[in-house]
Design an enzyme around this catalytic site. Structure first.
Site, PDB file in Angstrom:
ATOM      1  CG  MET A  91       1.850 -10.299   1.263  1.00  0.00           C
ATOM      2  SD  MET A  91       1.499 -11.102  -0.318  1.00  0.00           S
ATOM      3  CE  MET A  91       2.315 -10.003  -1.464  1.00  0.00           C
ATOM      4  CG  ASP A 290       4.392  -8.324  -8.152  1.00  0.00           C
ATOM      5  OD1 ASP A 290       4.549  -9.374  -8.797  1.00  0.00           O
ATOM      6  OD2 ASP A 290       3.292  -7.763  -8.033  1.00  0.00           O
TER       7      ASP A 290
HETATM    8  C1  GLT Z   1      -0.378  -9.968 -10.238  1.00  0.00           C
HETATM    9  C2  GLT Z   1      -0.242  -8.480 -10.237  1.00  0.00           C
HETATM   10  C3  GLT Z   1       0.577  -7.999  -9.120  1.00  0.00           C
HETATM   11  C4  GLT Z   1      -0.069  -8.249  -7.777  1.00  0.00           C
HETATM   12  C5  GLT Z   1      -0.195  -9.666  -7.438  1.00  0.00           C
HETATM   13  C6  GLT Z   1      -0.997  -9.798  -6.173  1.00  0.00           C
HETATM   14  S1  GLT Z   1      -0.687 -10.672  -8.707  1.00  0.00           S
HETATM   15  O1  GLT Z   1       0.762 -10.568 -10.734  1.00  0.00           O
HETATM   16  O2  GLT Z   1       0.336  -8.070 -11.478  1.00  0.00           O
HETATM   17  O3  GLT Z   1       0.924  -6.663  -9.241  1.00  0.00           O
HETATM   18  O4  GLT Z   1       0.788  -7.704  -6.788  1.00  0.00           O
HETATM   19  O5  GLT Z   1      -2.275 -10.244  -6.364  1.00  0.00           O
HETATM   20 MN    MN Z   2       2.134  -6.233  -7.449  1.00  0.00          MN
HETATM   21 MN    MN Z   3       2.248  -5.451 -11.611  1.00  0.00          MN
END
Ligand code: GLT
Ligand code: MN
Ligand code: MN
Length: 389
Positions: A91, A290
């Site tokens: 991705m 993330d």
């Molecule tokens: C950023 C955000 C995330 C997103 C990313 C993608 S960047 O850190 O807090 O939740 O998924 O742009």
């Molecule tokens: Mn995110």
């Molecule tokens: Mn986030």
């Protein structure tokens, strides 16, 4: 290592963004606490902890002001590092929130030049991702929002966002890139209010696009929790609509600041229902974490963080299998599925089925008096999670 039941393997499709393990621990009140590792060093770290994929924003890899020659050298070194450490790039996305030019949003900004710059930048990120083999393009509109709604009508923002996305779908088709776009909702932070605040909002928007088949969602645990919502329900609706193109796993206490904690760190039971859902339905896409390590950590702590995300997922996957096989759980579920009195089914409409249904007399008091044993069901769940079953 290989006989560890919770060791990550490529088939688990665990991925991390460069910005996650690369997060230096800056917050609104404090400076960075960790060294900034280069993309090549981060790939080595991800290889060491056993990840399968590495995701990136354009500018996580290539600085926004890099020359074409610098860009090509950086991309070559990064591809080599991925090959050396056995990582794929499933991705990519574009950073439309850090540079001051995007302070009023990107695709939805009032200045037409900012909107055009945003689409230009997204095309560049798509070119980059295609070179790295990515097939998923995430769009998180972090700055697409407001502090004061005096600045624009919100329906105008929706139209501008649609126009940009339609353009980018055509760009992917024209170049044969084969992208699937995954829209990521967040209710607030860094703006006071962000448009399309929830996954459900994006699911309502997608059918209005020129190429709805190319566009799905990227739900994030923390973002649904920030809105006080149930992540598993959002994911289930996306899945049922054929729109779960990607997922962002992390954790977040409802009502707190934007935490981006290690997966399962704050709400292990909610994480369990989510993993159980993904495994029960056979979600085959990347499992992207993330999140980032606590600000107390150095590079070793970042590895602990990354290993912890994957290990918790695999432990919860095992617990889900245990839950599905548990004889007492199964007996309860089987009992719940049984009708307690004869009744006509609903099924497909016909005048005859409607007449039969209207004429039927139900024992409503008996239905209301039925005990459902959800207390026992949930206690069994808790005991499985706490390791005593
Ligand atoms: C950023 C955000 C995330 C997103 C990313 C993608 S960047 O850190 O807090 O939740 O998924 O742009
Ligand atoms: Mn995110
Ligand atoms: Mn986030």
């Amino acid at each position: 290592m290989s006989d560890d039941a919770y060791a990550p393997r490529p088939e688990h499709k665990f991925s991390f963004g460069l910005w996650t393990v690369g997060n230096p621990g800056r917050d609104p009140f404090g400076e960075p606490v960790r060294p900034r590792l280069t993309p090549v060093e981060l790939v080595a770290l991800l290889g060491e902890v056993g990840a399968w994929g590495v995701n990136l924003h354009d500018n996580d890899l290539v600085p926004i002001d890099a020359t074409a020659a610098e860009r090509d050298r950086i991309v070559r070194d990064f591809r080599q590092a991925c090959a050396d450490h056995g990582l794929v790039v499933p991705m990519v996305t574009t950073n439309l929130f850090t540079d001051p030019a995007f302070k009023d949003g990107a695709f939805t900004a009032n200045d037409p030049a900012v909107r055009a710059l945003s689409v230009q930048k997204a095309m560049g990120a798509m070119d980059l991702g295609a070179e790295l083999g990515a097939k998923i393009f995430v769009m998180w509109g972090g700055r697409e929002g407001t502090e004061t709604d005096g600045c624009r009508r919100p329906d105008v923002a929706v139209r501008r966002f649609r126009e940009a996305l339609n353009f980018l779908c055509e760009y992917s088709i024209a170049n044969g890139y084969g992208y699937r776009f995954a829209l990521e909702a967040k209710p607030n932070e860094p703006r006071s209010d962000i448009y399309f605040a929830t996954t459900g909002a994006y699911l309502g928007f997608i059918p209005t696009l020129d190429h709805p088949e190319l566009v799905g969602v990227n739900p994030e645990v923390a973002h649904e929790h920030m809105a006080g919502l149930n992540m598993t329900h959002a994911v289930a609706q996306a899945w049922e609509a054929g729109k779960l193109f990607h997922i962002d796993l992390n954790d977040q206490v409802i009502g707190r600041y934007d935490q981006d904690f290690r997966f399962g760190a704050a709400n292990p039971k909610a994480a369990f229902w989510l993993v159980k859902f993904l495994e029960d339905v056979g979600y085959a896409g990347p499992r992207h974490f993330d999140a980032h390590a606590y600000r107390t950590e150095g590079v070793e702590g970042v590895k602990d963080f990354a290993r912890g995300c994957m290990r918790t997922y695999l432990i919860l996957k095992e617990k889900a299998a245990r839950w599905n096989a548990d004889p007492d759980v199964r007996a309860l579920l089987a009992g719940l599925a049984e009708a307690t009195q004869a009744a006509p089914g609903v099924g497909a409409f016909s005048p005859d089925t409607a007449a039969a249904l209207k004429g039927h007399r139900f024992d409503r008091a008996a239905l209301g008096g039925r005990e459902l044993a959800y207390e026992r069901l949930d206690q069994l769940t808790t005991e499985i999670l706490l390791g005593v079953r």
